[in-house]
Design an enzyme around this catalytic site. Structure first.
Site, PDB file in Angstrom:
ATOM      1  N   HIS A 201       0.823  -1.207   0.000  1.00 54.96           N
ATOM      2  CA  HIS A 201       0.000   0.000   0.000  1.00 54.96           C
ATOM      3  C   HIS A 201       0.860   1.262   0.000  1.00 54.96           C
ATOM      4  CE1 HIS A 201      -3.912  -2.078   1.282  1.00 54.96           C
ATOM      5  NE2 HIS A 201      -4.011  -1.652   0.048  1.00 54.96           N
ATOM      6  N   GLU A 443      -5.899 -17.756 -22.632  1.00 57.09           N
ATOM      7  CA  GLU A 443      -4.617 -17.840 -21.908  1.00 57.09           C
ATOM      8  C   GLU A 443      -4.045 -19.248 -21.866  1.00 57.09           C
ATOM      9  OE1 GLU A 443      -5.211 -15.976 -18.065  1.00 57.09           O
ATOM     10  OE2 GLU A 443      -7.130 -16.939 -17.763  1.00 57.09           O
ATOM     11  N   ASP A 467      -0.555 -15.485 -18.312  1.00 61.44           N
ATOM     12  CA  ASP A 467      -0.686 -16.939 -18.308  1.00 61.44           C
ATOM     13  C   ASP A 467      -0.358 -17.532 -19.668  1.00 61.44           C
ATOM     14  OD1 ASP A 467      -1.309 -17.982 -15.737  1.00 61.44           O
ATOM     15  OD2 ASP A 467      -3.207 -16.895 -15.823  1.00 61.44           O
ATOM     16  N   CYS A 514      -5.263  -8.157 -21.973  1.00 66.52           N
ATOM     17  CA  CYS A 514      -5.318  -7.602 -20.617  1.00 66.52           C
ATOM     18  C   CYS A 514      -4.176  -8.081 -19.731  1.00 66.52           C
ATOM     19  CB  CYS A 514      -6.661  -7.893 -19.954  1.00 66.52           C
ATOM     20  SG  CYS A 514      -6.943  -9.649 -19.670  1.00 66.52           S
TER      21      CYS A 514
END
Ligand code: PEP
Ligand code: MG
Length: 597
Positions: A201, A443, A467, A514
């Site tokens: 974070h 993928e 992948d 993506c």
């Protein structure tokens, strides 16, 4: 706090860490005391138990009050990141942390700091065993909260940068997200830490604040005293302590060039992603949480190409119920409207470990019961998710996408279930969109080889190169020993991508990409030339990719791909591509001279 250097630092001492937030900063260092405090375990008498529990609970209350104060002060500047502080407040209420510590005090007769230390170590072990990097990094949130609790228990005061007079680069063992939110940006122009990863974070905050940062340097806080000249390059993860005059001049030039290019990017935010020969490219975002969508809208994003839903299932208890999922998907659809939101059904297994789901202990999880295979087996879980997605479709442009498809039969099984769920909801009188486009992640090599058969069954393809490269080249995406073989420009990968595009175009369906490749500037022209007209990426990458899209033509990109497809090795493709990109876009890809050895 001024600390005098006890070791002479040689000029141009270079440390390499993880570039957490890009950009170059040059200033003197300011050493912030953030060494993790350890409680000393001590045995107590039975009649001391109550007092130790009271001490512990008082430390919890103090920690809460401090975080609420940070939240209040950060409300204006960091509105979209306040959820991080909320997460930390939730950790302070977590029964695993509270009850386990109190039980240890009571049952083992040990003092509060010793009990807290043991609980934190146990929690850390659980997180460290997680395969997925993003989820593993959540352990840093436990560390931040644990450290705050421990300091409050020990009555230690935190160094809060009050001694900082001019601009500086903060050097610390660790910085919590709360620390980062409190940094005075007029003074702190960069930071470096011993620990941390790209997806912590703290790193996420640094990127959104545009403060250059390098993390994971392991020993920087023990090597650098306050007041030492230091250069950090958050793009490459390089830190140079005590730079020589030549290095200083070189980095000043690099910094000017970087800052100029960043400023130029601002101009692209409001413009469309159109090539010079008039082709429109859709640039979409990959997100996991709704607050990311809010932030992503600011990057000129045209929808969500990949909403990863795994994080929703990591709430520490049961899988989320239909209502919880519905509200999350609905909010995404509403925030993004009128643009589409592509919700990917649960993609667990492989490197994505979700403790709540009791996944099987498999010898070869990457090829095991993962993603859509898991969903199809856990029918009730899958139905709940599909119901939530269809219900959310009434509130925006929702698309549904199935991960890791390896055959037409799987698509049909998914569609069959989706149809049944739709009928059920219709019978219940629930509102839904008339059309919810259905797509698959391409993928697996099988999906590529039968892309033309798959294309007849769905409305869109989205290629998951992370992948696809792993399965196509038989290279574990998370194994550093074979990382050198993970080659996005391998001729086999390029041919696979070309084949998927051809099949999608022939069937007249949309095709996007993506995987991480989509957000890499070096690959932008290659992907356009291959035929991808939709790219989905980390939203922060969008302005850079848009800049390249607007400076090229599809004709040029196609010609480039034709040349690259003729080359026999990944190394030759990389060489040729880097040559072309640095000639065509010298300011972006131009070779910057390296440091003298
Ligand atoms: C991919 O595999 O490229 C992808 C986008 O999905 P994930 O990284 O979540 O597996
Ligand atoms: Mg994937």
């Amino acid at each position: 706090m001024m600390v005098s250097a006890n070791v002479e630092i040689l000029p141009d001492t270079i440390l390499i860490g993880i570039g957490a937030s890009p950009g170059i900063a040059i200033a003197r260092s300011y050493l912030l005391n953030r060494a993790r405090v350890a409680g000393i375990e001590r045995r107590i008498l039975p009649d001391e138990v109550d007092a130790e529990i009271v001490n512990f609970l008082a430390a919890v209350a103090r920690s809460k009050a401090q975080l609420l104060e940070v939240k209040e002060h950060a409300a204006d500047q960091h509105a979209e990141h306040l959820y991080i502080i909320d997460t930390h407040l939730l950790i302070l209420e977590d029964q695993l942390l509270l009850t386990a510590t109190i039980n240890l005090i009571r049952d083992e007769l040990i003092n509060a700091e010793g009990a807290l230390g043991r609980t934190l170590r146990r929690l850390r072990q659980v997180f460290e065993s997680i395969g997925d990097e993003y989820l593993r990094e959540r352990s840093s949130d436990i560390d931040s909260v644990g450290d705050r609790l421990m300091r409050n228990l020990l009555g230690e005061v935190r160094d809060n940068l009050e001694g900082l007079s001019g601009q500086a680069i903060v050097v610390a063992h660790d910085l919590s997200p709360a620390d980062t939110m409190q940094l005075d940006r007029g003074k702190v122009i960069g930071f470096v830490t011993d620990v941390g990863g790209r997806t912590s974070h703290t790193a996420i905050l640094a990127r959104s604040l545009a403060i250059p940062a390098v993390v994971g340097l392991e020993t920087v806080s023990t090597q650098v005293a306050s007041g030492v000249p230091i250069i950090i390059d958050g793009t490459t993860g390089t830190v140079i302590i005590n730079p020589s005059p030549a290095t200083f001049r070189e980095y000043l030039a690099r910094k000017q060039q970087y800052d100029y290019l960043e400023k130029e990017l601002e101009e692209y935010r409001g413009l469309s992603a159109e090539t010079r020969d008039g082709h429109q490219i859709a640039l979409r975002g990959n997100v996991e949480r709704n607050d990311e969508i809010v932030a992503a809208r600011a990057q000129g994003i045209e929808g969500i190409g990949l909403f990863r839903t795994e994080l929703l299932f990591l709430n520490g208890n049961e899988p989320p119920d239909e209502e919880t999922q519905y509200l999350a998907y609905r909010a995404a659809a509403e925030i993004m409207a009128p643009h589409p939101v592509t919700i990917r059904t649960l993609d667990v297994g492989g490197d994505k470990f979700v403790p709540e789901l009791n996944l099987l202990d498999e010898v070869n999880p990457a090829m095991g019961l993962r993603a859509v295979r898991f969903s199809l087996r856990e029918g009730a879980l899958f139905r709940t998710q599909l119901r939530a997605i269809l219900r959310a479709s009434a509130h925006g442009r929702v698309r549904v996408m199935f991960p890791m498809i390896s055959g037409v039969a799987e698509i049909r099984a998914c569609r069959h279930l989706l149809d049944k769920v739709r009928q059920e909801l219709a019978a219940e009188g629930v509102a839904m969109a008339g059309q919810v486009p259905v797509g698959i992640m391409v993928e697996t090599p099988a999906a590529v080889l039968i892309a033309e058969l798959m294309a007849k069954e769905v409305d869109f393809f989205s290629v998951g190169t992370n992948d696809l490269i792993q399965y196509c080249l038989a290279v574990d995406r998370g194994n550093e020993h074979v990382a050198y073989l993970f080659e996005p420009l391998h001729p086999a990968v390029l041919r696979a991508l070309a084949q998927v595009c051809r099949a999608a175009h022939a069937a007249g369906i949309e095709v996007s990409i993506c995987g991480e490749m989509a957000g890499e500037q070096l690959y932008a022209l290659v992907l356009l030339g291959l035929g991808f007209t939709e790219l989905s990426m980390n939203p922060l990458a969008i302005p850079r990719i848009k800049r390249l899209v607007r400076q090229t033509t599809l004709a040029e990109a196609r010609e480039l791909v034709e040349t690259l497809l003729r080359l026999p090795t990944a190394a030759e493709v990389v060489d040729a591509l880097e040559g072309v990109m640095s000639r065509r876009f010298p300011k972006i890809f131009g070779v910057v001279p390296g440091l003298n050895p």
